[in-house]
Design a protein around this motif. Sequence first.
Motif, PDB file in Angstrom:
ATOM      1  N   ARG A  28      -6.954   7.740 130.035  1.00  0.00           N
ATOM      2  CA  ARG A  28      -6.578   9.153 130.090  1.00  0.00           C
ATOM      3  C   ARG A  28      -7.636  10.047 129.436  1.00  0.00           C
ATOM      4  O   ARG A  28      -7.815  11.192 129.852  1.00  0.00           O
ATOM      5  CB  ARG A  28      -5.215   9.357 129.416  1.00  0.00           C
ATOM      6  N   ALA A  29      -8.329   9.544 128.432  1.00  0.00           N
ATOM      7  CA  ALA A  29      -9.320  10.356 127.728  1.00  0.00           C
ATOM      8  C   ALA A  29     -10.445  10.804 128.657  1.00  0.00           C
ATOM      9  O   ALA A  29     -10.949  11.929 128.543  1.00  0.00           O
ATOM     10  CB  ALA A  29      -9.894   9.577 126.549  1.00  0.00           C
ATOM     11  N   HIS A  30     -10.832   9.930 129.586  1.00  0.00           N
ATOM     12  CA  HIS A  30     -11.904  10.252 130.522  1.00  0.00           C
ATOM     13  C   HIS A  30     -11.383  10.598 131.914  1.00  0.00           C
ATOM     14  O   HIS A  30     -12.184  10.795 132.824  1.00  0.00           O
ATOM     15  CB  HIS A  30     -12.885   9.084 130.626  1.00  0.00           C
ATOM     16  N   ARG A  31     -10.044  10.646 132.057  1.00  0.00           N
ATOM     17  CA  ARG A  31      -9.408  10.923 133.363  1.00  0.00           C
ATOM     18  C   ARG A  31      -9.979   9.983 134.437  1.00  0.00           C
ATOM     19  O   ARG A  31     -10.363  10.407 135.538  1.00  0.00           O
ATOM     20  CB  ARG A  31      -9.561  12.392 133.755  1.00  0.00           C
ATOM     21  N   THR A  32      -9.991   8.699 134.056  1.00  0.00           N
ATOM     22  CA  THR A  32     -10.619   7.672 134.887  1.00  0.00           C
ATOM     23  C   THR A  32      -9.723   6.448 134.965  1.00  0.00           C
ATOM     24  O   THR A  32      -8.987   6.142 134.025  1.00  0.00           O
ATOM     25  CB  THR A  32     -11.989   7.277 134.289  1.00  0.00           C
ATOM     26  N   VAL A  33      -9.799   5.744 136.088  1.00  0.00           N
ATOM     27  CA  VAL A  33      -9.165   4.439 136.233  1.00  0.00           C
ATOM     28  C   VAL A  33     -10.243   3.405 136.537  1.00  0.00           C
ATOM     29  O   VAL A  33     -11.133   3.639 137.371  1.00  0.00           O
ATOM     30  CB  VAL A  33      -8.106   4.448 137.362  1.00  0.00           C
ATOM     31  N   TYR A  34     -10.175   2.266 135.852  1.00  0.00           N
ATOM     32  CA  TYR A  34     -11.028   1.122 136.147  1.00  0.00           C
ATOM     33  C   TYR A  34     -10.184   0.200 137.032  1.00  0.00           C
ATOM     34  O   TYR A  34      -9.231  -0.431 136.570  1.00  0.00           O
ATOM     35  CB  TYR A  34     -11.484   0.449 134.853  1.00  0.00           C
ATOM     36  N   SER A  35     -10.527   0.173 138.315  1.00  0.00           N
ATOM     37  CA  SER A  35      -9.560  -0.277 139.321  1.00  0.00           C
ATOM     38  C   SER A  35      -9.836  -1.644 139.916  1.00  0.00           C
ATOM     39  O   SER A  35      -9.054  -2.104 140.761  1.00  0.00           O
ATOM     40  CB  SER A  35      -9.491   0.757 140.455  1.00  0.00           C
ATOM     41  N   GLY A  36     -10.926  -2.319 139.522  1.00  0.00           N
ATOM     42  CA  GLY A  36     -11.194  -3.622 140.129  1.00  0.00           C
ATOM     43  C   GLY A  36     -11.255  -3.497 141.634  1.00  0.00           C
ATOM     44  O   GLY A  36     -11.983  -2.667 142.180  1.00  0.00           O
ATOM     45  N   ASP A  37     -10.465  -4.309 142.339  1.00  0.00           N
ATOM     46  CA  ASP A  37     -10.418  -4.262 143.803  1.00  0.00           C
ATOM     47  C   ASP A  37      -9.089  -3.712 144.316  1.00  0.00           C
ATOM     48  O   ASP A  37      -8.682  -3.991 145.445  1.00  0.00           O
ATOM     49  CB  ASP A  37     -10.633  -5.668 144.369  1.00  0.00           C
ATOM     50  N   ALA A  38      -8.416  -2.909 143.487  1.00  0.00           N
ATOM     51  CA  ALA A  38      -7.066  -2.449 143.845  1.00  0.00           C
ATOM     52  C   ALA A  38      -7.043  -1.535 145.049  1.00  0.00           C
ATOM     53  O   ALA A  38      -6.124  -1.593 145.874  1.00  0.00           O
ATOM     54  CB  ALA A  38      -6.430  -1.745 142.640  1.00  0.00           C
ATOM     55  N   CYS A  39      -8.039  -0.642 145.157  1.00  0.00           N
ATOM     56  CA  CYS A  39      -8.059   0.333 146.254  1.00  0.00           C
ATOM     57  C   CYS A  39      -9.491   0.814 146.412  1.00  0.00           C
ATOM     58  O   CYS A  39     -10.010   1.501 145.533  1.00  0.00           O
ATOM     59  CB  CYS A  39      -7.115   1.507 145.944  1.00  0.00           C
ATOM     60  N   ASN A  40     -10.121   0.439 147.519  1.00  0.00           N
ATOM     61  CA  ASN A  40     -11.523   0.772 147.704  1.00  0.00           C
ATOM     62  C   ASN A  40     -11.863   0.866 149.194  1.00  0.00           C
ATOM     63  O   ASN A  40     -10.968   0.711 150.037  1.00  0.00           O
ATOM     64  CB  ASN A  40     -12.411  -0.248 146.973  1.00  0.00           C
ATOM     65  N   PRO A  41     -13.113   1.113 149.561  1.00  0.00           N
ATOM     66  CA  PRO A  41     -13.460   1.229 150.981  1.00  0.00           C
ATOM     67  C   PRO A  41     -13.358  -0.075 151.769  1.00  0.00           C
ATOM     68  O   PRO A  41     -13.492  -0.056 152.998  1.00  0.00           O
ATOM     69  CB  PRO A  41     -14.916   1.727 150.942  1.00  0.00           C
ATOM     70  N   ASN A  42     -13.132  -1.183 151.084  1.00  0.00           N
ATOM     71  CA  ASN A  42     -12.953  -2.466 151.758  1.00  0.00           C
ATOM     72  C   ASN A  42     -11.895  -3.270 151.008  1.00  0.00           C
ATOM     73  O   ASN A  42     -12.178  -4.308 150.418  1.00  0.00           O
ATOM     74  CB  ASN A  42     -14.281  -3.238 151.818  1.00  0.00           C
ATOM     75  N   THR A  43     -10.675  -2.771 151.020  1.00  0.00           N
ATOM     76  CA  THR A  43      -9.578  -3.444 150.320  1.00  0.00           C
ATOM     77  C   THR A  43      -9.105  -4.624 151.159  1.00  0.00           C
ATOM     78  O   THR A  43      -8.551  -4.442 152.248  1.00  0.00           O
ATOM     79  CB  THR A  43      -8.411  -2.482 150.055  1.00  0.00           C
ATOM     80  N   LEU A  44      -9.323  -5.823 150.633  1.00  0.00           N
ATOM     81  CA  LEU A  44      -8.993  -7.040 151.374  1.00  0.00           C
ATOM     82  C   LEU A  44      -7.564  -7.469 151.073  1.00  0.00           C
ATOM     83  O   LEU A  44      -7.236  -7.829 149.943  1.00  0.00           O
ATOM     84  CB  LEU A  44      -9.959  -8.160 151.000  1.00  0.00           C
ATOM     85  N   LEU A  45      -6.723  -7.418 152.097  1.00  0.00           N
ATOM     86  CA  LEU A  45      -5.404  -8.031 152.042  1.00  0.00           C
ATOM     87  C   LEU A  45      -5.428  -9.227 153.004  1.00  0.00           C
ATOM     88  O   LEU A  45      -6.484  -9.588 153.510  1.00  0.00           O
ATOM     89  CB  LEU A  45      -4.312  -7.021 152.389  1.00  0.00           C
ATOM     90  N   ALA A  46      -4.307  -9.862 153.187  1.00  0.00           N
ATOM     91  CA  ALA A  46      -4.213 -11.045 154.057  1.00  0.00           C
ATOM     92  C   ALA A  46      -5.044 -12.214 153.549  1.00  0.00           C
ATOM     93  O   ALA A  46      -5.390 -13.109 154.305  1.00  0.00           O
ATOM     94  CB  ALA A  46      -4.608 -10.707 155.500  1.00  0.00           C
ATOM     95  N   LEU A  47      -5.395 -12.209 152.273  1.00  0.00           N
ATOM     96  CA  LEU A  47      -5.928 -13.406 151.636  1.00  0.00           C
ATOM     97  C   LEU A  47      -4.746 -14.273 151.210  1.00  0.00           C
ATOM     98  O   LEU A  47      -3.612 -13.781 151.124  1.00  0.00           O
ATOM     99  CB  LEU A  47      -6.768 -13.015 150.420  1.00  0.00           C
ATOM    100  N   PRO A  48      -4.961 -15.547 150.921  1.00  0.00           N
ATOM    101  CA  PRO A  48      -3.832 -16.394 150.510  1.00  0.00           C
ATOM    102  C   PRO A  48      -3.091 -15.864 149.286  1.00  0.00           C
ATOM    103  O   PRO A  48      -1.906 -16.154 149.091  1.00  0.00           O
ATOM    104  CB  PRO A  48      -4.505 -17.743 150.215  1.00  0.00           C
ATOM    105  N   CYS A  49      -3.789 -15.066 148.464  1.00  0.00           N
ATOM    106  CA  CYS A  49      -3.205 -14.552 147.231  1.00  0.00           C
ATOM    107  C   CYS A  49      -2.695 -13.113 147.378  1.00  0.00           C
ATOM    108  O   CYS A  49      -2.223 -12.521 146.402  1.00  0.00           O
ATOM    109  CB  CYS A  49      -4.249 -14.572 146.129  1.00  0.00           C
ATOM    110  N   SER A  50      -2.779 -12.536 148.586  1.00  0.00           N
ATOM    111  CA  SER A  50      -2.450 -11.119 148.774  1.00  0.00           C
ATOM    112  C   SER A  50      -0.976 -10.901 149.064  1.00  0.00           C
ATOM    113  O   SER A  50      -0.243 -11.818 149.448  1.00  0.00           O
ATOM    114  CB  SER A  50      -3.267 -10.534 149.937  1.00  0.00           C
ATOM    115  N   THR A  51      -0.554  -9.642 148.925  1.00  0.00           N
ATOM    116  CA  THR A  51       0.784  -9.239 149.359  1.00  0.00           C
ATOM    117  C   THR A  51       0.725  -8.771 150.803  1.00  0.00           C
ATOM    118  O   THR A  51      -0.340  -8.693 151.417  1.00  0.00           O
ATOM    119  CB  THR A  51       1.317  -8.076 148.499  1.00  0.00           C
ATOM    120  N   THR A  52       1.873  -8.423 151.326  1.00  0.00           N
ATOM    121  CA  THR A  52       1.936  -7.789 152.641  1.00  0.00           C
ATOM    122  C   THR A  52       1.523  -6.320 152.538  1.00  0.00           C
ATOM    123  O   THR A  52       1.477  -5.747 151.446  1.00  0.00           O
ATOM    124  CB  THR A  52       3.352  -7.847 153.206  1.00  0.00           C
TER     125      THR A  52
END
Length: 277
Positions: A160-184
């Motif tokens: 909140r101090a920097h109004r920033t989120v460190y998001s890993g691969d949560a939401c990006n220009p190539n968000t990969l779902l349908a991996l064995p570990c992914s949700t629907t």
Amino acid sequence: MSKFFTAHKIYENVTQIGGLGGELCYLIEGEERALLIDGLTGIGSLKAFVRELTDLPVELVLTHGHVDHAGASFEYGVCRVNPADVALLYEHGDPARRYEFVTRGKPEGAFLPRMDDVVPLCAVRTLPVCDGDKFDLGGITLEAVAVPGHTKGTLAFLDRAHRTVYSGDACNPNTLLALPCSTTIETYKQSLLHFASFMDAFDVLYGGHGTGAVPKCIIDEALELCDEIMAGTDDQYPMAFLGRNFLYARSFTGDFKRRDGKLANIAYKKETIFNER
């Protein structure tokens, strides 16, 4: 100068660290301690590199358990991770798998590590971190936000101090779902709605790949794509990536830039759109 890592400050007390495979992690320093968000691939000593950047005690926390985010867990011997991704951390911990991640597609003449540079697999003390957990570093606090989708245990961390989120691969220009570990897609939409409920507190996302900040509108764009995928009105653009065949919600150029100029994209398979009824 490191053969394995790069570093530059994105804020006065936040350093973005890059690994050999283009993967990123973030060192956030408070007045009393530091938080290392993600652990790259575990090739070269990230722990020693971080020690050159700060004298504070450092705690490692993972956005998720994939090969390019959890490698330093095997060097630190302890990390915080969502319980849903603990098995994934070990599955992706195989040294050969981590080595292959950073060496595939390297151009001729590029630096190539040796297998001896790969941190060996070991037992890791995994401490749980879940939605709403907070890390008080002294003068700055990070908050975990659960965003299941890319993996079932995916987390983002709100600064909140920097109004920033460190998001890993949560939401990006190539968000990969349908991996064995992914949700629907259906579950991912609910995760994004939860993520979006924090949008008043931040402006940009710093992810696990690509060095620049991404505006928060990417979350609304991803929500639109979820609705289109579930309605069958998306582009259904076929593309193989990392040895897997996906459909992408939007067609794009070779560098994953959408042809319509927007940011978000989702890779999925038709059989993993809806939850089981």
